[in-house]
Scaffold this motif. Structure first.
Motif, short mmCIF file in Angstrom:
data_model
loop_
_atom_site.label_atom_id
_atom_site.label_comp_id
_atom_site.label_asym_id
_atom_site.label_seq_id
_atom_site.Cartn_x
_atom_site.Cartn_y
_atom_site.Cartn_z
N ILE A 16 37.31 -24.87 -21.64
CA ILE A 16 38.08 -26.05 -22.02
C ILE A 16 38.61 -26.71 -20.76
N ALA A 17 38.38 -27.99 -20.60
CA ALA A 17 38.92 -28.70 -19.45
C ALA A 17 40.19 -29.44 -19.88
N LEU A 18 41.26 -29.22 -19.12
CA LEU A 18 42.51 -29.94 -19.39
C LEU A 18 42.60 -31.06 -18.37
N VAL A 19 42.72 -32.28 -18.85
CA VAL A 19 42.66 -33.44 -17.98
C VAL A 19 43.87 -34.32 -18.23
N GLY A 20 44.32 -35.00 -17.19
CA GLY A 20 45.43 -35.92 -17.34
C GLY A 20 46.18 -36.05 -16.03
N HIS A 21 47.09 -37.02 -15.96
CA HIS A 21 47.86 -37.23 -14.74
C HIS A 21 48.89 -36.14 -14.57
#
Lengths: 609, 598
Positions: free
Chosen positions: A398-403
């Motif tokens: 699972i890739a967690l993405v965000g600023h």
């Protein structure tokens, strides 16, 4: 804009431009508190045998110091004044025997008081350390590492004197004082009362003057620690100073703090130099009173003999030591109040995350993870996650993405149960992780942090941190698997190279490779990985890419991803914004939506070569 | 003694204080004998000879002598201490100055911890000897001389009897102290190890907890806690072994005086008053005797400490400003003429030759250890070269006034270092009188203004060791703002934006292009994206320039640049042509368009 500027530059304008600012330590002494004192001394009752032995040996010593002046007085009266050589030898031998007994008592006293004191300190420090070790992340996140260190080391050490010398010696001194008073009163109560006029003066001096001295030395110490902080920082930042030609300004600043130190030091030394003479003079007043009245009482035939007058003079001389030491213990106690308060404050902190009494061990996981309506807030004001739901199948990445600040790190913290959700449930293979034994959970969840922590020791030890019972061969095998082997072999002693000062000899990329090896050795069912953002030497970067692939294979993985290749290869991408999941899906799916993710990727992409 | 002679410039100006202190010391010791002497007079004349009218006088003398002695004693102690403190003050200032001008080569070879222990422990050992060590030794000699003198005048036989045990006492005291120092050293060492264990544990608490290794950490702690305990117990064992002996010897002296002295009184060879006075003098000299070991050790320690301080003071000044150096306003023309650089015996740079005109951006690329940092460090003269010449504006950097040279060059180092003060003062480090507006503008250009202003205390936020913890990228941006504010003619960025993301880095580079118009910029980076817009890219390998040119030129060549490019490109190569065609191509176009626009 004007308003805004005012606010941002608000506060003390001199502070804004202060060349350097060094914050001082916490309060150094506190008023006396009985409950705290009782709690502190309860530690001594843990070693009753040592306690009694110390006391017994000390009382032996007191007896000698009380009897000796009397023997000398008697010898002068009954033997020397009466020209009786036989008695003289008798008394002399007796006195010698007494001193030998004192010799034995002294040895025992030194041994047992130190045993007692050091045992108490060791126990207290051990208790504090293991307690702090069990505390949760909110504790460590709230305070700098330095202040925790100071409590475990300095605050505990400051109690050392109290426990080795303070307590036993204050009991000794009280007995000695009482003993001297009784003996003097029984020898001649009138003369005793007259000479004892100086006792209150001495008592006052030893507490008050000493307190002043201690305070002024504390001021000196605080100044010195500022100087040392500055020196340390000047050495570490010397390249910046030289590059920006700041030597002249810094010299002015340093001379200022040095002069301030000089000034405070002089004051403390002055007080110190007064102490001796004042004590000495008080003692002389005592002697003067003794001789003035004593001699007249001799003449008046009040039953006082020359020998007893000499004995009196000796006893008066012996007043000072116990009183002075009592004053010292009083000062030690005030210091102990402050440090023990800080110690107890830590000991009374309850870990916010802990295994309950009936917590079950988590069985061996297949790696299925579920977040159900999870919300979390670090404190009441700041909500970090809202209504997070997702389901991960065993073996998925699972890739967690965000600023920054979107909530990715919070998800990691909750997965490893560094924190517990404010509401909602996190399950692994259907078990609510907050109801499981903490140890059994973390043994199956591995974490690779962005900035790898390297312990002082060999590279081998550092990798083995992942699984303590691994053989050297297994450690090297793990390193080979994640491509860390190559750079390690190039180090001067290979796997046995010592790394110190938190691995400063290793580059960021190399440290990350070590943590990969650590993780693969631990072989967790669920892996959490925070990819490094920093640009890394191209060659090392290449190794990291290769290692990462190996690491993610065959286990459920959560990756806070910065590399597009990592994100692209994941089974599911969770895009976070303001603590919520705003988009989810695979790369191919999301790239068509023209949504948040696509924007993010394209923005990144634009600057890549 | 030689060590002290070589350090005498620090204490010579204050020697008069020591002089007065020593005179006061002689009086202090002398007046200390008044009490034992008057004690014998009171016993002999007043009590035994019944001259009661003299008692008042004797008592008055005791009191006055005690008061006067107190005054001398205070003077002696205080001035001795001030002598030591003043010398330490001068010494500390001089050491600080010296350390702030040492070359980078010097710092490459020393450890912060070692320097710190010299500046603290050694400096204090030196001070202690000046402040009371020297006085202590003099006092010891005086006490022994005066005390024994008085004893001899009263009774020589008894004095001889007392003297028998004195050497034994001195011997025990000296050998005790000889063993005590190493024991205390071990206590400090084990405390240091315990400290490291706790510190590492707290700083690495995330790692400890995530591997569930609390038990291992407890074991490690317990082990070191035990060693510290043992070291303390061993030290206490020394006290146990020696201290009772010293006490016993002192007490045996009392028995000797009582027995032999008593016999002398009985046989009429000595008066009772003298015997009483003897006791008093005995205590006066036994105490300093047991301190002899401490005094001697204080002396040897201070000599060793002085030596270590001299090592700092005598270190050669490798890089100094020339007499009447060049101080012109820098234009930014940089020329490297066949430059070689060597550290110790190892050649780091070979035959480096290039030039950079004002307004150009020069980028350096190469693997770790290729010599990039060393190369840029030659311009502000952090190192001096072995052969060739580094010229700025046609003037050899060794002919430039050092301060003028460095003030016009700003460097952002690989490891961004922030001092313990406000963010404002950190940015204004090279330009302390900068206005609030200046600082804000520099911060904005480094893309730091936004996050700084979001902090509750804004620019007043304390950073550094005990201050707020900033992320690596935030620290780098503050360090960059510091360099921008210095208004340099030459700006050197040594991997200075490695921890900021590419988007931010791009923004920063855009802003820098504005500031650095007409000035010279050097960039060291690992990401091709960071340096592709440079006017000249120098590719370094093992201290040599192996390739040079612009991005598109270098891409066409076989070589290290292409290899590195391919490695970084591989990462992106995994991107599918998502949606609107190949994103990379469109970027490459716009990039080359902006490059040609320059």
């Amino acid at each position: 804009m004007g308003d805004f500027m005012d606010k941002k530059f608000a506060g003390d304008p001199t502070e804004l431009r202060a060349p350097f600012i060094y914050k001082d330590e916490e309060a150094i002494d506190k008023p006396f508190r009985m409950d705290q004192m009782r709690r502190l001394f309860a530690y001594m009752t843990l070693f009753p045998r040592l306690g009694w032995a110390s006391l017994a040996a000390t009382i032996g010593g007191i007896a000698v110091s009380l009897i000796a002046p009397y023997i000398i007085g008697v010898t002068i009266n009954a033997a020397i004044a009466k020209h009786d050589v036989g008695r003289l030898v008798g008394y002399g031998v007796f006195l010698g025997a007494l001193y030998i007994a004192n010799f034995v008592a002294s040895r025992l006293r030194i041994r047992y008081t130190n045993w007692l004191g050091q045992s108490v300190i060791r126990h207290l420090r051990g208790q504090l350390f293991s307690h702090v070790q069990a505390l949760s992340f909110d504790f460590f996140d709230k305070r700098p590492a330095g202040s925790v260190l100071v409590r475990i080391m300095n605050d505990v050490n400051s109690l050392q004197d109290l426990f080795t010398n303070g307590v036993i010696s204050s009991i000794t001194n009280l007995f000695t004082l009482i003993g001297i008073v009784i003996i003097m009163l029984s020898l001649d109560w009138k003369l005793a009362l007259i000479t004892m006029i100086i006792v209150p003066i001495m008592l006052l001096l030893s507490t008050k003057l000493r307190e002043m001295m201690r305070r002024s030395w504390q001021v000196v110490r605080v100044r010195l620690s500022r100087i040392n902080a500055h020196l340390n920082e000047s050495i570490q930042g010397v390249r910046v100073t030289e590059a920006y030609v700041r030597q002249a300004e810094n010299q002015t600043f340093f001379q200022g703090m040095n002069a301030d130190y000089l000034d405070k030091f002089r004051r403390a030394v002055g007080l110190n130099a007064i102490f001796g003479p004042v004590v000495d003079f008080t003692g002389s007043i005592g002697s003067a009173l003794l001789f003035w009245f004593g001699v007249h009482m001799l003449g008046a035939g009040g039953g006082l003999s020359v020998g007893m007058l000499i004995a009196f003079a000796n006893y008066t001389g012996n007043f000072w030591t116990p009183i002075s030491q009592l004053g010292q213990v009083y000062n030690q106690l005030l210091v102990a109040m402050a440090s023990s308060e800080r110690i107890f404050q830590y000991l009374d902190t309850i870990p916010s995350v802990a295994s309950g009494a009936e917590a079950e061990n988590l069985p061996v996981l297949s790696g299925e993870v579920r977040f159900e309506n999870v919300a979390f807030a670090y404190d009441t004001k700041k909500v970090a996650l809202t209504d997070v739901n997702f389901h991960v199948l065993p073996g998925q990445t699972i890739a967690l993405v965000g600023h920054t600040g979107a909530g990715k790190s919070t998800v990691i913290n909750l997965l490893a149960r560094f924190y517990e959700p404010t509401s909602g449930v996190i399950t692994m293979d259907g078990h609510d992780i907050c109801k499981m034994n903490l140890h059994s959970l973390r043994a199956q969840v591995g974490i690779v942090l962005q900035d790898t922590f390297i312990f002082s020791g060999t590279i081998m030890d550092n990798i083995r941190y992942g699984r303590p019972d691994a053989s050297d061969e297994e450690v090297m095998q793990a390193a080979r698997e994640v491509f860390a082997d190559e750079f390690i072999r190039e180090l001067e002693n290979g796997y046995h190279t010592e790394v110190r000062e938190r691995g400063s000899r290793l580059s960021m990329g190399q440290r990350q490779l070590i943590s990969f090896a650590r993780a693969i050795l631990a072989d967790p069912r669920i892996l959490i990985l925070d990819e490094a953002t920093a640009s890394i030497d191209t060659h090392t970067e290449h190794m990291i890419q290769q290692g990462l692939k190996v690491l993610l294979q065959g286990r459920t993985s959560f990756v806070v991803a910065h590399r597009l290749s990592t994100i692209r290869e994941s089974d599911q991408i969770l895009v976070f914004a303001d603590g919520r999941i705003v988009e989810r899906g695979t790369h191919g799916l999301l790239m068509g939506t023209k949504g948040y993710y696509q924007n993010l990727v394209e923005a990144q992409y634009r600057f890549m070569a | 003694m030689d060590i002290f002679k070589r350090l005498n410039r620090f204490y010579k100006p204050y020697q008069y204080l020591l002089g007065i202190s020593l005179v006061a010391l002689v009086f202090t010791v002398g007046l200390g004998l008044v009490y034992p002497y008057l004690l014998s007079l009171i016993v002999n004349k007043v009590i035994l000879a019944h001259e009661f009218n003299k008692l008042g006088l004797y008592i008055a003398i005791i009191l006055i002598a005690s008061l006067v002695k107190g005054g001398f004693n205070f003077t002696q102690q205080y001035l001795g201490q001030v002598f030591g403190i003043n010398a330490a003050y001068d010494l500390r200032n001089t050491l600080y100055k010296k350390l702030n001008t040492q070359s980078f080569t010097y710092y490459d070879g020393v450890h912060t911890g070692d320097l710190m222990s010299r500046l603290t422990a050694d400096l204090d050992a030196f001070r202690q000897f000046l402040a009371f060590g020297f006085n202590g030794l003099v006092q010891f000699v005086l006490l022994l001389g005066f005390g024994l003198g008085l004893m001899f005048t009263m009774n020589w036989q008894l004095t001889v009897a007392v003297l028998v045990l004195m050497p034994v006492l001195a011997f025990v005291a000296v050998s005790f102290d000889g063993k005590l120092w190493p024991a205390y050293k071990e206590v400090r060492r084990s405390l240091g190890r315990l400290n490291t264990a706790v510190q590492e544990n707290i700083m690495g608490v995330r790692t400890v907890k995530s591997f569930a290794r609390e038990d291992h950490e407890l074991d490690k702690f317990d082990h070191r806690n035990d060693s510290y305990y043992t070291a303390n117990i061993i030290t206490a064992g020394l006290w146990k072994k020696y201290f009772p002996y010293m006490e016993l010897i002192g007490n045996m002296e009392v028995v000797i005086v009582l027995l032999f002295g008593g016999y002398l009184v009985v046989t009429g060879h000595m008066s009772l008053g003298d015997l009483v006075a003897f006791f008093s003098v005995l205590w006066y000299i036994v105490a300093p005797m047991s301190q002899l070991g401490y005094q001697l050790n204080n002396w040897t320690q201070s000599v060793a400490a002085g030596e270590r301080l001299l090592e700092i003071l005598d270190a050669p000044d490798e890089i100094t400003t020339p007499v009447q150096g060049y101080v012109g306003e820098m234009q930014g023309l940089v020329e490297f003429v066949h430059v070689s650089l060597a550290y110790a015996d190892e050649t780091v740079l070979h035959d480096i030759a290039f030039s950079a005109r004002p307004g150009q951006t020069i980028a350096l690329l190469g693997l770790t250890g290729a010599g990039k940092t060393s190369l840029v460090g030659l311009m502000p003269r952090f190192y001096d070269i072995a052969s060739g010449a580094v010229k700025i504006d046609g003037v050899d950097v060794r002919a430039w006034d050092l301060a003028a040279l460095r003030k016009q060059i700003a460097v952002v180092f690989q490891e961004s270092f922030l001092f313990s003060t406000t963010i404002f003062a950190n940015i204004a480090y090279g330009h302390p009188s900068a206005t609030i507006e200046d600082v804000r503008r520099a911060a904005a250009m480094a893309d730091a203004a936004e996050f700084i202003e979001e902090l509750p205390d804004g620019y007043s936020t304390l950073v550094g060791e005990r201050g707020l913890g900033l992320s690596g990228g935030q620290k780098q941006r503050i360090a960059l703002a510091r360099a921008i504010l210095a208004d340099p003619r030459i700006l050197i960025l040594d991997d200075a934006t490695s921890a900021v993301d590419m988007e931010t880095e791009y923004g920063i580079q855009q802003a820098l292009q504005q500031v650095m118009k007409g000035r010279t910029t050097f960039i060291i980076a690992h990401r091709i994206s960071s340096l592709r817009r440079a006017d000249q890219i120098l590719v370094l390998d093992h201290g040599r320039i192996v390739q040079r040119g612009r991005h598109d030129e270098l891409l066409r060549e076989e070589g290290l640049y292409r290899t590195i490019y391919d490695m970084q490109f591989q990462d992106q190569g995994l991107m599918p042509p998502a949606g609107e065609g190949n994103l990379f191509d469109s970027f490459a176009e716009s990039a080359s368009a902006s490059a040609s626009a320059n």
